[in-house]
Enzyme design. Structure first.
Site, short mmCIF file in Angstrom:
data_model
loop_
_atom_site.label_atom_id
_atom_site.label_comp_id
_atom_site.label_asym_id
_atom_site.label_seq_id
_atom_site.Cartn_x
_atom_site.Cartn_y
_atom_site.Cartn_z
CG ASP A 172 -1.47 0.02 -2.25
OD1 ASP A 172 -1.53 -0.85 -1.39
OD2 ASP A 172 -1.10 1.19 -1.98
CE1 TYR A 193 0.66 4.56 2.90
CE2 TYR A 193 -1.19 3.32 3.78
CZ TYR A 193 -0.10 3.40 2.96
OH TYR A 193 0.25 2.33 2.18
CG HIS A 242 -1.21 -5.58 -2.46
ND1 HIS A 242 -2.50 -5.12 -2.41
CD2 HIS A 242 -0.42 -4.48 -2.34
CE1 HIS A 242 -2.49 -3.80 -2.25
NE2 HIS A 242 -1.25 -3.39 -2.21
#
Ligand code: NAG
Ligand code: NAG
Ligand code: NAG
Ligand code: NAG
Length: 462
Positions: free
Chosen positions: A226, A372, A429
């Site tokens: 990630d 982000y 993930h």
């Protein structure tokens, strides 16, 4: 005849575009300020380089407040008939989680669990950075190699707890073991968040590189998934002479050249991907609907993290729904059809609530989501790190249910020394968390290959 012409035309246009992209000059490695200050201005020059022991502490006031918020949540809106997790966290299922968190989750025992490894804080560039550091117990003369393990969102250092014992023990067939350094990303868990804009993956790469230097490691290995994967890639790009090897469990190289190949492959898959793996990339329409259905959070966090953060920081039920939901679909997409989201397919409630506590206790959800926004900023994008090649030997571990898959030819565009890839027929993930033993084994395999690579390189250079 028509078909042959179409094929020729597409091939000719494709070859032309391909040529143009291949010939584009790669940007220079940017020079980042290695001392950039992210903390309050008045602290500048007043912090020290000490490394202080740290323990997780869930104090009584925090626990009582949390329990009362959990017990006093307003009634949830019932889920629609026949719906599992398709509309998000199922509100019938969430009741069982809230009850568990408030009544069964043993805060004392979990605190003890979280404190099983030595943890520290040290101030880097104005931010207190929290990290785990485990030195292996191995016989004298046995080689110990440092590795930086990096998590992402909505994870934490908790993702690595099951894997750490495997990495720090002797393993048959290997003459080394790992000294692991596992930091919380800035603004995550117990690491401070920046007080001003601009701290994205490249700047975090600088902070973590400085952390390794402070701990005495001038050369080290990096691993990430990630955001951790992007940071590991950034360190390898910015400091190729310091990174001995780069292991990633989310390998993606987003260059124009790769987009073009992806597009060509949607017409002729066998040109870009091994047929046995084509279904991990195509049809492209599956991927596009996947992104549209699953990436709403991304847009929200890249644009209005503070707004959604206000709600999540105030409501543990809301935080639980928002974070734990990701462990359903990102582990197995089709678990969204299940009433319980398949959450306990690979994880226990304790494991997932531990991770949640590392957002709730330090109130770090808002700062975690800002990552982000920072990564989407013009400043970060203009560095074009993804287009800069790195010679650091690289190894990709590719889980079957990871969000993206790219074949080696895509990865080699950036990682010129991609030594190998491990294509797993399992896993999602949160790979270190989900399959810790398989994860650790692959990290060993990769680092063995990195070490052989350096020995060989030294020989040819002599
Ligand atoms: C919680 O954990 C502590 C420490 O492991 C233990 O002493 C205690 O009995 C546990 N409490 C419950 C209610 O199980
Ligand atoms: C973060 O930014 C970099 C640089 O623009 C970009 O290559 C990468 O795709 C971004 N990552 C995510 C997950 O948005
Ligand atoms: C890469 O891994 C595969 C499968 O484990 C193995 O067969 C192959 O020899 C490896 N290639 C290199 C270059 O190490
Ligand atoms: C390769 O050579 C460099 C310096 O010449 C040395 O520092 C390094 O330890 C060597 N690496 C290996 C794996 O032998």
């Amino acid at each position: 005849m028509g078909r042959v012409l179409t094929v020729l035309a597409v091939a000719a246009i494709g070859a032309g575009i391909w040529y143009v992209f291949q010939c584009c000059d790669a940007p220079q490695v940017p020079k980042l300020d290695l001392d950039e200050w992210w903390g309050p201005k008045d602290l500048k020059g007043r912090t020290d380089a000490s490394i202080r022991p740290f323990h997780v502490k869930f104090d009584e006031a925090l626990i009582q407040d949390l329990k009362s918020r959990l017990k006093n949540h307003r009634p949830f809106t019932p889920p629609l008939e026949g719906i599992g997790f398709e509309y998000g966290f199922n509100s019938k299922t969430i009741e069982t989680w809230i009850q568990y968190w408030a009544e069964k989750y043993n805060f004392t025992a979990r605190e003890k669990f979280l404190n099983q490894f030595p943890q520290f804080k040290t101030n880097i560039q104005g931010l207190d950075i929290h990290f785990i550091r485990v030195t292996p117990q191995v016989p004298q003369g046995f080689k110990v190699v440092p590795i930086l393990l990096m998590h992402g969102w909505p994870g934490s250092v908790r993702e690595f707890y099951e894997a750490i014992p495997f990495l720090t023990q002797q393993r048959p067939g290997y003459d080394f073991a790992f000294e692991v350094i596992v930091p919380s990303l800035p603004g995550y868990g117990f690491s401070d968040g920046a007080v001003r804009p601009g701290l994205a993956a490249p700047q975090t790469a600088v902070i973590f590189r400085n952390l390794m230097h402070r701990l005495g490691f001038k050369k080290f290995y990096v691993q990430g998934g990630d955001w951790g994967a992007l940071i590991a890639s950034s360190i390898s790009t910015l400091f190729p002479n310091e990174v001995l090897g780069h292991h990633t469990n989310m390998a993606v190289v987003q260059t124009n050249c790769n987009y073009l190949k992806l597009f060509i492959g949607s017409i002729f898959p066998s040109l870009v991907v091994d047929p046995s793996l084509a279904d991990r990339m195509y049809p492209l329409s599956n991927f596009i609907s996947y992104v549209l259905e699953e990436f709403g959070y991304f847009h929200l966090q890249a644009t209005k993290p503070d707004t959604v953060g206000t709600a999540l920081n105030d409501s543990p039920a809301g935080l639980l729904a928002y974070i734990v939901e990701k462990f359903s679909t990102w582990t197995r997409l089709d678990h969204k059809k299940k009433l319980d989201g398949g959450l306990e397919f690979r994880f226990t409630k304790d494991q997932l609530i531990d991770n949640l506590m590392l957002y709730w206790a330090p109130k770090s959800i808002t700062t975690s989501m800002r990552f982000y926004a920072e990564n989407m900023s013009d400043k970060t994008r203009n560095m074009k790190l993804e287009q800069i090649k790195t010679p650091v030997p690289t190894w990709a571990l590719q889980a079957k249910h990871e969000l993206f898959y790219q074949p080696p030819s895509f990865l080699k565009v950036k990682y010129t020394n991609l030594l190998n890839t491990t294509v797993l027929d399992d896993g999602g993930h949160f790979l270190a968390f989900e399959l810790p033993q398989i994860f650790a084994e692959d990290v060993f395999k990769a680092v063995k290959a990195f070490r052989e690579f350096h020995v060989k390189k030294n020989k040819t250079e002599l």
